[in-house]
Design a protein around this motif. Structure first.
Motif, mmCIF file in Angstrom:
data_model
loop_
_atom_site.group_PDB
_atom_site.id
_atom_site.type_symbol
_atom_site.label_atom_id
_atom_site.label_comp_id
_atom_site.label_asym_id
_atom_site.label_seq_id
_atom_site.Cartn_x
_atom_site.Cartn_y
_atom_site.Cartn_z
ATOM 1 N N SER A 210 0.838 -1.193 0.000
ATOM 2 C CA SER A 210 0.000 0.000 0.000
ATOM 3 C C SER A 210 0.873 1.243 0.000
ATOM 4 C CB SER A 210 -0.923 0.012 1.224
ATOM 5 O OG SER A 210 -0.158 -0.084 2.415
ATOM 6 N N VAL A 211 0.338 2.336 -0.527
ATOM 7 C CA VAL A 211 1.063 3.610 -0.537
ATOM 8 C C VAL A 211 1.095 4.162 0.885
ATOM 9 C CG1 VAL A 211 1.104 5.965 -1.434
ATOM 10 C CG2 VAL A 211 0.377 4.084 -2.908
ATOM 11 N N MET A 212 2.285 4.509 1.339
ATOM 12 C CA MET A 212 2.449 4.993 2.701
ATOM 13 C C MET A 212 1.981 6.439 2.819
ATOM 14 S SD MET A 212 6.230 3.378 3.540
ATOM 15 C CE MET A 212 6.161 3.814 5.291
ATOM 16 N N ASN A 213 1.162 6.708 3.835
ATOM 17 C CA ASN A 213 0.729 8.068 4.099
ATOM 18 C C ASN A 213 1.811 8.869 4.819
ATOM 19 O OD1 ASN A 213 -1.877 7.668 3.008
ATOM 20 N ND2 ASN A 213 -2.533 6.675 4.900
ATOM 21 N N ASN A 214 2.688 8.147 5.505
ATOM 22 C CA ASN A 214 3.727 8.795 6.300
ATOM 23 C C ASN A 214 5.004 7.972 6.211
ATOM 24 O OD1 ASN A 214 5.286 10.144 8.161
ATOM 25 N ND2 ASN A 214 4.105 9.487 9.953
ATOM 26 N N VAL A 215 6.071 8.568 5.722
ATOM 27 C CA VAL A 215 7.341 7.843 5.580
ATOM 28 C C VAL A 215 8.276 8.110 6.758
ATOM 29 C CG1 VAL A 215 7.239 7.706 3.067
ATOM 30 C CG2 VAL A 215 8.330 9.686 4.155
ATOM 31 N N ASP A 216 7.742 8.703 7.803
ATOM 32 C CA ASP A 216 8.557 8.982 8.987
ATOM 33 C C ASP A 216 8.483 7.847 10.010
ATOM 34 O OD1 ASP A 216 9.541 11.487 8.170
ATOM 35 O OD2 ASP A 216 7.615 12.417 8.679
ATOM 36 N N GLY A 217 8.168 6.643 9.532
ATOM 37 C CA GLY A 217 8.082 5.494 10.425
ATOM 38 C C GLY A 217 9.412 4.772 10.569
ATOM 39 N N TYR A 218 9.329 3.555 11.092
ATOM 40 C CA TYR A 218 10.524 2.778 11.426
ATOM 41 C C TYR A 218 10.370 1.347 10.925
ATOM 42 C CZ TYR A 218 11.257 6.831 14.384
ATOM 43 O OH TYR A 218 11.424 8.118 14.822
ATOM 44 N N VAL A 219 11.488 0.739 10.581
ATOM 45 C CA VAL A 219 11.509 -0.606 10.022
ATOM 46 C C VAL A 219 11.073 -1.624 11.079
ATOM 47 C CG1 VAL A 219 13.014 -2.414 9.085
ATOM 48 C CG2 VAL A 219 13.276 -0.035 8.335
ATOM 49 N N THR A 220 10.228 -2.572 10.667
ATOM 50 C CA THR A 220 9.788 -3.650 11.556
ATOM 51 C C THR A 220 10.287 -4.995 11.029
ATOM 52 O OG1 THR A 220 7.706 -4.174 10.414
ATOM 53 C CG2 THR A 220 7.670 -2.334 11.986
ATOM 54 N N LYS A 221 10.061 -6.035 11.810
ATOM 55 C CA LYS A 221 10.528 -7.378 11.437
ATOM 56 C C LYS A 221 9.866 -7.902 10.167
ATOM 57 C CE LYS A 221 9.809 -9.093 15.689
ATOM 58 N NZ LYS A 221 9.788 -10.050 16.826
ATOM 59 N N LYS A 222 8.663 -7.433 9.887
ATOM 60 C CA LYS A 222 7.946 -8.007 8.742
ATOM 61 C C LYS A 222 8.127 -7.220 7.445
ATOM 62 C CE LYS A 222 3.477 -5.787 9.701
ATOM 63 N NZ LYS A 222 2.058 -6.029 9.980
ATOM 64 N N ASN A 223 8.856 -6.104 7.487
ATOM 65 C CA ASN A 223 9.108 -5.352 6.256
ATOM 66 C C ASN A 223 9.974 -6.162 5.304
ATOM 67 O OD1 ASN A 223 9.123 -2.428 8.224
ATOM 68 N ND2 ASN A 223 7.694 -2.792 6.575
#
Length: 445
Positions: A210-223
């Motif tokens: 899905s298109v991210m609404n906010n790219v200020d997030g953080y990498v998770t284990k499932k990325n």
């Protein structure tokens, strides 16, 4: 400690996709353990490179899992186009003395070969029943990175890193190992992208992401990957359309041609999912949800929306619309048969990957994303307590605590489905909420 608890304590989840806790998959015995190395999403390159770089570790992780669930056979599914990796895996299986237990089967280069139910059929010729899971036909499925994480867990190492591909319209495409909790923007900087003003980012593959609404997030284990495209790209415009707009367009343009149904991977396996009927329902405001329960059979692979429909309409979005309505009213689809068989036309309706890539406008960007060694040096990391299906982890640290890489910082709530989380780098806890734990990296403060 048995393997199930080793996997549980290591916080292993499905690497990619929804992030289902792996230990919960291994509570029952099965006839087959299957390794999903199909990686059918265009542009993503993680699985194929991990199998080339860590064949012995992945084979050993798969073997241990298969032995634990008492599977009589382990099968690695990988696309035949990856010829060198196929040869390597077969050589290593023989060298490790596992030729009588494990084999490599070559998959066709079609979408969605990595769909769990499509994979089961391609490798075993069995069909998972509607609204069910592979275990129903004696199979357990894990992917290559999960098998690698299981191998590491047996050596005492929990999940603190993830491998992901960054691809698309960018200067440097790469596949990279990233500590969990690193800022997503830091990953993009490694690919030569400092300014994201002209870009939109797809979280995951271009089909199901899905298109991210906010790219200020953080990498998770499932990325598993990020695809960066200019905001005016066809795929971004298509994925950014809301359900109401999709509904209006569908009302005026859907001609009930059935292509969305006739090319649906689950329909071709014999399931009753029929997207054209759901398009009909939304076009004519049909309100009897009991007649629309088939929406719950949609796996959201997006083949209907991004490949099949000649008018570029939005059948998957309509499926999701009805899924939500059904969930709100507590209505569930109940299969009326037990055994399922592929439809006779299936062999002639498979979606070739190259044709799909061209259709969604990614042919120019369908290039290697080589494994690249990068040393991330963030000032802080933010580790989510819910990186998985199930209940969020409960913090076991507090602000001011010093933590080391691999240390448990969030445990599974009692009597709940969930996954443990661990610090990915040394540092000091500076914030702790119900949603995340933030750690200042490096020298203690």
């Amino acid at each position: 400690m048995d393997l199930l608890n080793i996997i549980k304590d290591a916080g292993i989840i499905g690497a990619g996709g929804a992030g289902f806790p792996t230990h919960a998959k291994l509570t029952s015995k099965a006839e087959y353990i299957l390794l999903n190395g199909a990686e059918c999403e265009p542009l993503l390159r993680v699985d194929q490179q991990l199998m080339a770089q860590f064949p012995d570790e992945i084979i050993r992780g798969l073997e241990a899992t298969g032995r634990y669930i008492e599977a009589r056979k382990a099968i690695i599914g990988i696309k035949g186009k990856h010829k060198e990796v196929v040869v390597l895996l077969r050589e290593r299986i023989a060298a490790l003395g596992l030729a009588n237990y494990m084999e490599v089967m070559e998959l066709r280069d079609m979408y969605p070969a990595g769909d769990e139910q499509v994979l089961v059929h391609e490798l075993t010729k069995r069909v998972v029943p509607e609204a069910s899971i592979p275990l129903k036909v004696g199979c357990v499925v894990i992917n290559s990175e999960t098998a690698l994480n299981i191998y590491h867990a047996m050596a005492g190492k929990p999940v603190t890193e993830t491998y992901l591909t960054v691809a698309g319209d960018i200067p440097h495409r790469m596949t990279v190992k990233v500590p969990v909790g690193v800022a997503i923007r830091d990953v993009f900087r490694q690919c030569g992208v400092e300014n994201l003003d002209d870009y939109a980012v797809i979280d995951g593959g271009p089909m199901m992401g899905s298109v991210m609404n906010n790219v200020d997030g953080y990498v998770t284990k499932k990325n598993k990957g990020y695809v960066l495209l200019k905001k005016d790209h066809f795929l971004i415009r298509k994925k950014s359309m809301g359900i109401e707009q999709a509904r209006v367009i569908g009302k005026t343009a859907c001609e009930q041609c059935r292509m969305c149904t006739d090319l649906c991977p689950r329909y071709l396996l014999g399931h009753n999912i029929q997207p054209h009927k759901l398009m009909r329902a939304i076009n004519y405001n049909l309100e009897d949800l009991n007649e629309l329960k088939i929406a719950q059979l949609c796996c959201e692979c997006n083949a209907c929306e991004l490949f099949s429909c000649p008018a570029n309409l939005h059948p998957k979005s309509v499926n999701i619309f009805y899924k939500k309505k059904l969930a709100e009213q507590g209505i569930r689809y109940q299969p009326t048969q037990v055994e399922f068989h592929p439809r006779a036309a299936r062999e002639y309706r498979l979606i070739p990957s190259k044709r799909l890539v061209a259709k969604i406008g990614l042919k120019t960007f369908d290039k290697p994303a080589p494994m690249t060694e990068v040393e991330f040096q963030p000032e802080t990391i933010r580790i989510a307590l819910r990186q998985h299906i199930g209940a969020p982890a409960i913090p076991v640290v507090a602000v001011g605590d010093q933590v080391k890489a691999g240390q448990l910082i969030g445990k599974i709530p009692d009597n709940s489905l969930g996954a443990a989380v661990h610090a990915s780098l040394n540092g000091t806890v500076v914030e702790c909420t119900d949603n995340f734990i933030e750690i200042k990296v490096g020298s203690y403060v």
